[in-house]
Design an enzyme around this catalytic site. Sequence first.
Site, mmCIF file in Angstrom:
data_model
loop_
_atom_site.group_PDB
_atom_site.id
_atom_site.type_symbol
_atom_site.label_atom_id
_atom_site.label_comp_id
_atom_site.label_asym_id
_atom_site.label_seq_id
_atom_site.Cartn_x
_atom_site.Cartn_y
_atom_site.Cartn_z
ATOM 1 N N PRO A 92 0.822 -1.215 0.000
ATOM 2 C CA PRO A 92 0.000 0.000 0.000
ATOM 3 C C PRO A 92 0.856 1.266 0.000
ATOM 4 O O PRO A 92 0.369 2.344 -0.339
ATOM 5 C CB PRO A 92 -0.831 -0.103 1.273
ATOM 6 C CG PRO A 92 -0.275 -1.232 2.055
ATOM 7 C CD PRO A 92 0.601 -2.050 1.175
ATOM 8 N N GLU A 119 2.684 -7.651 8.246
ATOM 9 C CA GLU A 119 2.997 -6.225 8.088
ATOM 10 C C GLU A 119 3.946 -5.980 6.919
ATOM 11 O O GLU A 119 4.524 -4.900 6.789
ATOM 12 C CB GLU A 119 3.594 -5.651 9.376
ATOM 13 C CG GLU A 119 2.630 -5.636 10.552
ATOM 14 C CD GLU A 119 1.312 -4.949 10.210
ATOM 15 O OE1 GLU A 119 1.327 -3.874 9.583
ATOM 16 O OE2 GLU A 119 0.255 -5.520 10.562
ATOM 17 N N ARG A 161 -3.398 -8.488 -20.723
ATOM 18 C CA ARG A 161 -4.266 -8.145 -21.845
ATOM 19 C C ARG A 161 -3.615 -7.163 -22.815
ATOM 20 O O ARG A 161 -4.124 -6.919 -23.895
ATOM 21 C CB ARG A 161 -5.635 -7.636 -21.351
ATOM 22 C CG ARG A 161 -5.615 -6.351 -20.614
ATOM 23 C CD ARG A 161 -6.946 -6.086 -19.942
ATOM 24 N NE ARG A 161 -8.015 -5.729 -20.863
ATOM 25 C CZ ARG A 161 -8.154 -4.534 -21.417
ATOM 26 N NH1 ARG A 161 -7.295 -3.567 -21.165
ATOM 27 N NH2 ARG A 161 -9.168 -4.294 -22.227
ATOM 28 N N ASP A 176 -9.660 1.960 -24.298
ATOM 29 C CA ASP A 176 -9.966 1.836 -22.877
ATOM 30 C C ASP A 176 -9.823 3.166 -22.150
ATOM 31 O O ASP A 176 -9.048 4.023 -22.567
ATOM 32 C CB ASP A 176 -8.970 0.883 -22.190
ATOM 33 C CG ASP A 176 -9.215 -0.562 -22.553
ATOM 34 O OD1 ASP A 176 -10.329 -0.884 -22.959
ATOM 35 O OD2 ASP A 176 -8.256 -1.342 -22.417
HETATM 36 N N1 SAM Z 1 1.335 -2.455 7.376
HETATM 37 C C1 SAM Z 1 1.337 -2.379 5.956
HETATM 38 C C2 SAM Z 1 1.141 -0.932 5.541
HETATM 39 O O1 SAM Z 1 0.336 -0.240 6.149
HETATM 40 O O2 SAM Z 1 1.763 -0.531 4.537
HETATM 41 C C3 SAM Z 1 0.202 -3.205 5.405
HETATM 42 C C4 SAM Z 1 0.533 -4.618 5.210
HETATM 43 S S1 SAM Z 1 -0.807 -5.484 4.459
HETATM 44 C C5 SAM Z 1 -1.737 -5.992 5.845
HETATM 45 C C6 SAM Z 1 -0.039 -6.972 3.938
HETATM 46 C C7 SAM Z 1 0.344 -7.011 2.492
HETATM 47 O O3 SAM Z 1 -0.788 -6.901 1.659
HETATM 48 C C8 SAM Z 1 1.282 -5.943 2.003
HETATM 49 O O4 SAM Z 1 2.612 -6.161 2.369
HETATM 50 C C9 SAM Z 1 1.072 -6.036 0.506
HETATM 51 O O5 SAM Z 1 1.769 -7.129 -0.060
HETATM 52 C C10 SAM Z 1 -0.418 -6.324 0.416
HETATM 53 N N2 SAM Z 1 -1.239 -5.138 0.206
HETATM 54 C C11 SAM Z 1 -2.116 -4.612 1.073
HETATM 55 N N3 SAM Z 1 -2.735 -3.538 0.551
HETATM 56 C C12 SAM Z 1 -2.225 -3.380 -0.686
HETATM 57 C C13 SAM Z 1 -2.454 -2.418 -1.718
HETATM 58 N N4 SAM Z 1 -3.297 -1.417 -1.565
HETATM 59 N N5 SAM Z 1 -1.751 -2.561 -2.869
HETATM 60 C C14 SAM Z 1 -0.878 -3.553 -3.023
HETATM 61 N N6 SAM Z 1 -0.617 -4.500 -2.075
HETATM 62 C C15 SAM Z 1 -1.278 -4.406 -0.925
#
Ligand code: SAM
Length: 273
Positions: A92, A119, A161, A176
């Site tokens: 994220p 995390e 795609r 698109d």
């Molecule tokens: N504590 C982290 C933070 O706030 O950045 C969040 C970890 S999340 C619970 C666990 C994993 O889900 C991340 O390491 C990532 O691989 C994935 N993930 C969660 N949200 C995501 C998003 N919006 N985009 C891409 N990957 C995501």
Amino acid sequence: MRIDVVTIFPEYLDPLNVSLVGKARARGQLDVRVHDLRQWAHDKHNTVDDTPYGGGPGMVMKTGPWGEALDESLADGYEAGAHLPALVVPTPSGRPFTQRLAVELSARPWLIFTPARYEGIDTRVTEEYATRLPVYEVSIGDYVLAGGEAAVLVITEAVARLLPGVLGNAESHQDDSFAPGPMADLLEGPVYTKPPQWRGRGIPEVLLSGHHGKIARWRRDEAFRRTVTNRPDLIERCDPAAFNKKDREMLSILGWQPGPDGRFGRSPEAVEE
Ligand code: SAM
């Protein structure tokens, strides 16, 4: 294109056997390898996480299993003739995943995804591989998922795609929403198919006219209409040089005017309404 995915939930990637991506795999256009991270965890519980340095809630994925998994996946790919790998790290806190980034990734011959859980992954893993490969830290939106596997599905489908020969109609992604080209930065407008009447609803007359110029203009007007409603930020960011006279007329009808810097914004009267 070769795609490696390292995950603790290999079965989460089963949808990569279905539909467009599944067919691309069957045709040999995509070579997808899904690896279980736990095969590189060596204690009796196959542990891949540990408590965070500095304290705090949650667990962090350990360097050891990820390092071995990535080294082996890289060695295996090189041995199979793949080249120019790039690491795609869903997080994220990454850069936003956009159509532009999908186009960039689709030009690469080999992507290695590292969807995390808990995390996230100890930062030293991305630091280490960034010394050898391009690393893309990518977010699929401003929300937090429990893991990165869904992000891998999203990114893979958007990228696949775009690969030559994957879509039945090679031109269909050029119209698109967000596609580079004449409709760049506009959302796609409404689409219709047969029958011409459904529950008393017809289709816009112009689409039956056979007049390509008028149809293109109508589509562009509708794209403006939808974009100002759903994503006004896209119009605000647009280079005004991209707008022709008819575009400007349409924007004016929709209540948008050029500001002192030439960029379009909602006219004050329209904002008050
Ligand atoms: N504590 C982290 C933070 O706030 O950045 C969040 C970890 S999340 C619970 C666990 C994993 O889900 C991340 O390491 C990532 O691989 C994935 N993930 C969660 N949200 C995501 C998003 N919006 N985009 C891409 N990957 C995501």
